[in-house]
Design a protein around this motif. Structure first.
Motif, PDB file in Angstrom:
ATOM      1  N   TYR A   8      37.094  18.089  14.011  1.00  0.00           N
ATOM      2  CA  TYR A   8      38.168  17.050  12.877  1.00  0.00           C
ATOM      3  C   TYR A   8      37.122  16.335  12.959  1.00  0.00           C
ATOM      4  O   TYR A   8      36.584  15.062  12.894  1.00  0.00           O
ATOM      5  CB  TYR A   8      39.054  17.033  13.603  1.00  0.00           C
ATOM      6  N   LYS A   9      37.780  15.116  11.864  1.00  0.00           N
ATOM      7  CA  LYS A   9      37.468  14.144  11.269  1.00  0.00           C
ATOM      8  C   LYS A   9      38.490  13.074  11.317  1.00  0.00           C
ATOM      9  O   LYS A   9      39.334  13.256  11.508  1.00  0.00           O
ATOM     10  CB  LYS A   9      37.224  13.835   9.603  1.00  0.00           C
TER      11      LYS A   9
ATOM     12  N   ALA B 124      28.327  10.865  16.176  1.00  0.00           N
ATOM     13  CA  ALA B 124      28.418  11.019  18.368  1.00  0.00           C
ATOM     14  C   ALA B 124      29.750  11.780  17.500  1.00  0.00           C
ATOM     15  O   ALA B 124      30.613  11.306  16.907  1.00  0.00           O
ATOM     16  CB  ALA B 124      28.326   9.620  19.462  1.00  0.00           C
ATOM     17  N   LYS B 125      29.550  12.919  18.902  1.00  0.00           N
ATOM     18  CA  LYS B 125      31.441  13.146  18.583  1.00  0.00           C
ATOM     19  C   LYS B 125      31.898  13.456  20.464  1.00  0.00           C
ATOM     20  O   LYS B 125      31.080  13.174  20.796  1.00  0.00           O
ATOM     21  CB  LYS B 125      31.326  14.858  18.678  1.00  0.00           C
TER      22      LYS B 125
ATOM     23  N   THR C  46      36.286  19.202  18.106  1.00  0.00           N
ATOM     24  CA  THR C  46      35.792  17.683  18.167  1.00  0.00           C
ATOM     25  C   THR C  46      36.533  16.638  17.396  1.00  0.00           C
ATOM     26  O   THR C  46      36.902  17.006  16.137  1.00  0.00           O
ATOM     27  CB  THR C  46      34.270  17.674  18.333  1.00  0.00           C
ATOM     28  N   VAL C  47      35.906  15.151  18.040  1.00  0.00           N
ATOM     29  CA  VAL C  47      36.593  14.665  17.037  1.00  0.00           C
ATOM     30  C   VAL C  47      35.938  13.588  16.533  1.00  0.00           C
ATOM     31  O   VAL C  47      35.070  13.236  18.083  1.00  0.00           O
ATOM     32  CB  VAL C  47      37.863  13.769  16.857  1.00  0.00           C
TER      33      VAL C  47
ATOM     34  N   ASP D  32      42.030  12.115  24.670  1.00  0.00           N
ATOM     35  CA  ASP D  32      42.632  13.166  24.638  1.00  0.00           C
ATOM     36  C   ASP D  32      43.385  13.690  24.605  1.00  0.00           C
ATOM     37  O   ASP D  32      43.675  15.126  24.324  1.00  0.00           O
ATOM     38  CB  ASP D  32      42.925  12.515  26.408  1.00  0.00           C
ATOM     39  N   ALA D  33      44.150  13.178  23.696  1.00  0.00           N
ATOM     40  CA  ALA D  33      45.190  13.943  22.479  1.00  0.00           C
ATOM     41  C   ALA D  33      44.990  13.416  21.029  1.00  0.00           C
ATOM     42  O   ALA D  33      45.826  12.924  20.801  1.00  0.00           O
ATOM     43  CB  ALA D  33      46.387  13.651  22.639  1.00  0.00           C
ATOM     44  N   PRO D  34      43.968  12.875  19.969  1.00  0.00           N
ATOM     45  CA  PRO D  34      43.681  12.885  18.667  1.00  0.00           C
ATOM     46  C   PRO D  34      44.618  13.766  17.869  1.00  0.00           C
ATOM     47  O   PRO D  34      44.698  13.017  17.128  1.00  0.00           O
ATOM     48  CB  PRO D  34      42.414  12.548  18.523  1.00  0.00           C
TER      49      PRO D  34
END
Ligand code: NAI
Ligand code: MG
Length: 495
Positions: free
Chosen positions: A8-9, A23-24, A38-39, A181-183
């Protein structure tokens, strides 16, 4: 297992971007401990881009007619409503909150929040002050500027919407940092918002607290800080605000009392206690009624029904329609909750009457599942009765007279919520007025709705955001303008 990982971006200036460093952060599904997304791991550099973008966007956003801003929020509400089931599934997957009892109701509330604030744009009114016939003195409610907002993971979209909707309604722009943890669900909501607002009005960034949250709190172009999360981090945010005398709203932890009088209908009240304790969100709620004060006359019987009803809650896969209760968010919180339970099991002055440590084998051991646990006859002085556990661990404390129970209820550095259960309305009101909490409910356990000024006393927080008054207090600043009407004209001729 072997699941595909989606990258995800984050959203800066209307664009979907990676962090500048590349970095992710890996996102783990707490019900099977598998990484599935990943974000970007945003840092100072990304924060700077986001804040500058919101600063620029502010110059035109605050000039948009309030009525137009309201209309935009209503369009966003409609769009979220169309996508709410998909977003609810994301919430269930990333947080471990059950879709049936938590994620779906959370999304219904989010739609309500956007709709509620969408209807309030015409209420950004000022006052006129009667200083005499020769003076016009009035106030304007002006936006504050760029809001730096930081949210937690326990109800990520609801808590995000509670800041986005009032901040945008009142003409501010916003840089919001999602919880690491929850984006994902809040990113989806921010993506929907982008369709209706100019770039930069809402930037949604991802990253850790220290690398991304702290630079946001300390960024010199931020004009207001709004934080929901732990009391410990709340203090860091308040220090950051003090550096530049910024207005700050804090919605922090709690250890809320639930006081049961002996005159209640026990069967019915047990359901209320379960709701107030937010057992079906694994009690990961700042509002959880986690100190149960039971009158001694009904103590044993009441506990018996409570244990029985808790036994009926189905614990399992958050995405399963039959599940009432899902998982704890992550390993850190799971370990913390288990440590509290261990402490209780080892304490000779108390007795566990249901639950205990989670199973070490079987399906529930595959995720961060915990089980409802009650410790009985505990003292109000004990660590488990004082600290916010943020897990399904309830302490049941007996009481004999009202004065004593109110004293115990107030013996806490927290003061967020409270619950009083009685059929006698005078007792109920008397207790409600004596309890040091921002929100007292009598004879109901749920009931958080848009429009009521939710927030804490003592170390549970500062300020209110969830209502019309909350929006005016937290997201606008009053300007007073005073005009002397008694000025002589230059030539003294009458016009
Ligand atoms: P936290 O307070 O660390 O996290 C909340 C948010 O603050 C996250 O977005 C995080 O990235 C950010 N943050 C963390 N450190 C920061 C810093 N130095 N500067 C700026 N932002 C920062 O909460 P955490 O660690 O996830 O949970 C720990 C405990 O906090 C829980 O056990 C519970 O007691 C409490 N909590 C209370 C919540 C509430 O709704 N009031 C929500 C979440 C946690
Ligand atoms: Mg996770």
């Amino acid at each position: 297992m072997g699941e595909k990982i989606t990258d995800y971006k984050m959203i800066i200036d209307g664009e979907f971007v990676d962090s500048k460093s590349g970095a992710k952060i890996q996102i783990e599904c707490p019900s099977n401990k598998a990484f599935f997304a990943t974000v970007p791991r945003g840092d100072k550099e990304d924060v700077d881009l986001a804040v500058n973008s919101s600063k620029k966007a502010f110059q035109s956003w605050y000039k948009v007619m309030p009525k137009e801003r309201g209309k935009i929020l209503l369009q966003i509400a409609d769009d979220i409503e169309k996508n709410k089931e998909e977003i609810a599934k994301i919430i269930a997957k990333e947080t471990g909150n059950a879709i049936k009892t938590q994620a779906r109701p959370e999304m219904n509330l989010v739609v309500d929040i956007f709709r509620y604030f969408g209807g309030l744009s015409s209420e950004l009114k000022g006052e006129t002050i009667p200083l005499g016939e020769h003076v016009l003195s009035y106030t304007r409610r002006e936006p504050i500027g760029v809001v730096g907002a930081i949210i937690p993971w326990n109800a990520p979209v609801m808590l995000g919407a509670c800041k986005i909707a009032p901040a945008l309604c009142s003409g501010n722009t916003l840089v919001m940092k999602a919880a690491e943890d929850a984006p994902l669900a809040i990113l989806k909501v921010a993506e929907i918002c982008q369709k209706y607002i100019p770039p930069g009005v809402l930037n949604l960034i991802t990253g850790t607290g220290s690398e991304c949250g702290e630079p946001l709190a300390y960024h010199p172009l931020i004009n207001k800080l709004s934080f929901t999360g732990s009391t410990a981090v709340g203090k860091i945010i308040m220090k950051a605000a003090a550096e530049r005398i910024l207005p700050v709203s804090l919605e922090l932890g709690g250890k809320s009392p639930s006081i049961v009088y002996p005159d209640v209908n026990e069967e019915w009240t047990v359901d209320g206690i379960i709701a107030a304790m937010r057992f079906t969100r694994q009690s990961q709620s700042c509002t959880a009624g986690s100190r149960l004060f039971l009158h001694r006359k009904i103590y044993d019987n009441f506990i018996g029904s409570l244990v029985e009803k808790l036994g009926n809650l189905v614990i399992g896969d958050p995405l399963d329609e039959g599940t009432d209760m899902g998982t704890i968010i992550n390993n850190k919180q799971y370990t913390k909750v288990c440590d509290y339970i261990k402490d209780g099991l080892e304490n000779k002055n108390t007795e566990v009457i249901c639950g205990g440590l989670p199973p070490k084998s079987g399906p529930l051991s595959e995720g961060y599942y915990t089980i409802p646990t009650i410790f009985r006859n505990t003292s109000n002085e004990w660590r488990l009765a004082k600290e916010e556990i943020f897990g399904p661990v309830l302490v049941a404390i007996p009481w004999d007279n009202e004065e004593e129970v109110i004293k115990m209820a107030n013996d806490s550095h927290y003061g967020l919520a409270a619950y009083v259960w009685t059929r006698d309305i005078t007792r109920g009101i008397r207790a409600a007025h004596s309890i040091e909490s921002g929100w007292v409910q009598v004879n109901q356990g749920l009931g958080q709705a848009t429009g009521h000024s939710y927030g804490g006393f003592k170390q549970s927080g500062l300020g209110r955001e969830f209502s019309l008054e909350g929006m005016l207090d937290s997201f606008t600043q009053r300007k007073n303008i005073t005009i002397n009407l008694n000025t002589p004209s230059k030539d003294l001729e009458d016009l």
